[in-house]
Design an enzyme around this catalytic site. Sequence first.
Site, short mmCIF file in Angstrom:
data_model
loop_
_atom_site.label_atom_id
_atom_site.label_comp_id
_atom_site.label_asym_id
_atom_site.label_seq_id
_atom_site.Cartn_x
_atom_site.Cartn_y
_atom_site.Cartn_z
NE ARG B 137 30.99 35.21 -129.73
CZ ARG B 137 32.16 34.54 -129.80
NH1 ARG B 137 33.28 35.19 -130.01
NH2 ARG B 137 32.19 33.25 -129.65
CB SER B 196 40.03 34.87 -130.85
OG SER B 196 38.97 35.78 -130.70
N GLY B 198 43.00 31.46 -127.54
CA GLY B 198 43.43 30.97 -126.24
C GLY B 198 43.86 29.52 -126.20
CD GLU B 199 40.99 26.98 -126.08
OE1 GLU B 199 40.35 27.96 -126.50
OE2 GLU B 199 41.20 26.80 -124.86
CD1 TRP B 258 38.45 33.96 -125.53
CD2 TRP B 258 36.40 34.07 -126.38
NE1 TRP B 258 37.64 33.15 -124.78
CE2 TRP B 258 36.38 33.19 -125.28
CE3 TRP B 258 35.21 34.30 -127.08
CZ2 TRP B 258 35.21 32.54 -124.86
CZ3 TRP B 258 34.05 33.66 -126.65
CH2 TRP B 258 34.07 32.79 -125.56
CG ASP B 318 38.29 26.13 -121.67
OD1 ASP B 318 39.09 27.08 -121.76
OD2 ASP B 318 37.48 25.83 -122.56
CG ASP B 320 37.92 31.01 -121.75
OD1 ASP B 320 38.00 29.79 -121.54
OD2 ASP B 320 38.45 31.58 -122.71
NE ARG B 341 33.75 28.75 -120.81
CZ ARG B 341 34.57 28.96 -121.84
NH1 ARG B 341 34.43 30.05 -122.56
NH2 ARG B 341 35.49 28.09 -122.16
#
Lengths: 257, 579
Positions: B137, B196, B198-199, B258, B318, B320, B341
């Site tokens: 990003r 990053s 998170g999963e 993230w 989910d 976030d 979200r």
Amino acid sequence: MTLSRILFLAFFSFFSTSALATTEVKDPLNSPMWDYMVEQFFKDVPWKFDDRVKVITPKVAEDSARVPVSVRAEGIGKVEEMIVIVDLSPFPKVAHYYPMKTEPYLELRLKLNEASAIRAAAKTSDGVWHIGGMYVDGAGGGCAAPRIKVAGPGWADNLGKVQGRLWKRKNGTERIRVRVMHPMDTGLVNNIPAFYIETLSITDQKGALLARLDSFEPVAANPVFSFEIKGGHGGYALKGRDNNGNDFRAIVLPKVK
Amino acid sequence: MKRTLAATTIALGVGALLAGASTASYAGVTEQDILNDAKTTHQIVTNGMGTQGQRYSPLKKINTDTVSKLVPAWSFSMGGEKQRGLEAQPIIYDGVMYITGSYSRLFAIDIKTGHEIWEYNARLAEGMMPCCDVINRGAAIYGDMVYFGTLDAKLIALDRKTGKVIWKKKLGDYKAGYSYSAAPLIVKGKIITGVSGGEFGIVGRVDARDAITGDLVWSRPVIEGHMGTLNGKPSTMTGVKNATWPGDMWKSGGGATWLGGTYDQETDLLFFGTGNPAPWNSHLRKGDNLYAASRLAINPDNGEIVWHYQTTPRESWDYDGVNEVISYNLDGKKLAATADRNGFFYVLDRTNGKLQNATPFVDKISWAKGIDLKTGRPIFDPANRPGDPAKGDGKKGTQIFAVPAFLGGKNQMPMAYSPDTSLFYVPANQWGMDLWNEPTTYKKGAAYLGAGFTMKPLYDTHVGELKAIDPRTGKIVWQYNNKAPLWGGVLTTGGNLVFTGTPEGYLKAFDAKTGKELWKFNTGSGVVAPPVTWEMDGEQYVAVGSGWGGAVPLWGGEVAKLVKNFNQGGSVWVFKLSH
């Protein structure tokens, strides 16, 4: 090849008179790219072919991904810089060595993209480049052919790990040989970006700089480099960095008996 | 070979910083340049076009009257076969655009000609595990260094003129699922980063390093029970161990930071959002699970958490809490807004994190009936939490239909705030998902979800909606509907314009007051990056990255049908007014 020669001639006739003399010297290896090599590496500097600069390599490269090359420049006075060049290559410059306090000797393994002259040039303190070489035949493809990747999926685990060895030679020098684990990707294969060791320095154990080597894309994967030092220091520290910014260090000590 | 080289070497391996390797002179971007970025029009030296993240430019040569004359000035291809999502915001400084591409590449481009000056290509480890496309990003800039993070969780500082690496630091173990995708933030001589992953049951962190040397100054894990560090020593524990997490679940509790953060100089606070708690299956972690799915205000000097606001306690969908916190002042109050979200648009008092207002910005929200403005907590609808698999056949819990879908009412694409209209411009999506929970246990480097899901559009006509939201009331002033999900980020300007890109490939301009579409240009691939604008040689320029990708085509479910004919790219487009 003809085109590059024509272009070169057109170029120097316009800009350069000092280079004129150089092209009158016949290239002993009769390489179609020699004029272009002069343009790239020896433009406006004095140079001469010199048999005392020796390149030792197999006449036929069995494995174009790792062709062992040994270069030595003895009997020409103090050598300040040495470069290894492969004429017919997407990356003609293989390595640039600053022997400093070491012998004018370097051994490495390189990727051969096609049969070519392999040369070493040594610059003495008077500024003159002494150039020797040898022609190597081979199937080629070392830099660019899609091949079985030398670096398997685990390359990152071993990246920058160094193995090394020291031994005394009969002539009173000490030889250091190191292998650095590194994929040395050229950027021309499988869409993998260029990824190679850029610089390696050798110091004694107190940190005094003894020599520096700049290496480039055509050095073979997991490079093996050999250096020689008169008398020897009995132990060395190595420090290096690749073009991605990964640093590596190692200490090379004599084998404990 | 192996035999002759055996035994005699002590290999010290990779990673140590070469002492004295830095050669930059630090005459470039100053602290003041960064703090003034929102008001400076000739350069862009922060992600968010100002550390508060408003993405507002006072430039007005391109305006509602002239925008129809906007034409391309140049386009730049990132080349290679690495055409994947391009979510980066460009940095503009000293005649150069710095922009990151897919697969951890950084490009320096001459902004007058579009010619490349240098590029850096990271050689990425094969075992890395980016969750949601191989995107990045954007870069940060300070002194004579430009910085970015890689998919295998390295932070790299490069000489801005040559592209040579000055230092490289490890942000996490990519084999445990750590990765990096956000634009770093420069505050008070420090480079601030999240992580990053998170999963994969990683633990979210905010780190501050000396921007010159890369040495770690402080680190703040965002899940309770973990110790922070300051100047190489343990500082304070985050929260109180086991206060809101059962057993050892906090040890792999997620909360990935993230999307990076913003900084507000007026309150001297960093604002970082935290991702969902891990795993998705919330029956394994009864309690609020602090500080996952939260916004944190952090002291930039020592990494202490000053306040927190948890958008989704014991998060299960989910949702976030990473979305950007934008600081703004209105009616004499120091406020911050964020569009979560979970479908709610929150306004907070940014001095203390107290909730001022929370309103839905999507049509339907199933998980909560609303937000209690007194307590700041959601009013949960227990029927709309996926069922506990342990109470059924032990394999799959009761399935629910949840809205918004896990990709959220709004995702990574940053919104913008215009001080001229006092409106927020929010790129939103209307979608839902079937969701069910499954048993799971943590295993290093393996996906840690304990849930299954499929996405569904709510309407036949469209998924994406660009909304102008009045932060005083939460009222939607206007909206633009887009067939495909919006993923691109927003820019607003003093020319009464709002710019955003679409996956269909268009960069579009709207009237900031009315939402009327005034201009569009197809960039050839989907736009999932935020546009920027700056002034050079007396002319105003607009730039945006074009390269379809990101999470939507990977996780889209039925939504994938909407986007299946969008092709990949990887280019930068720059526009100016024709004469």
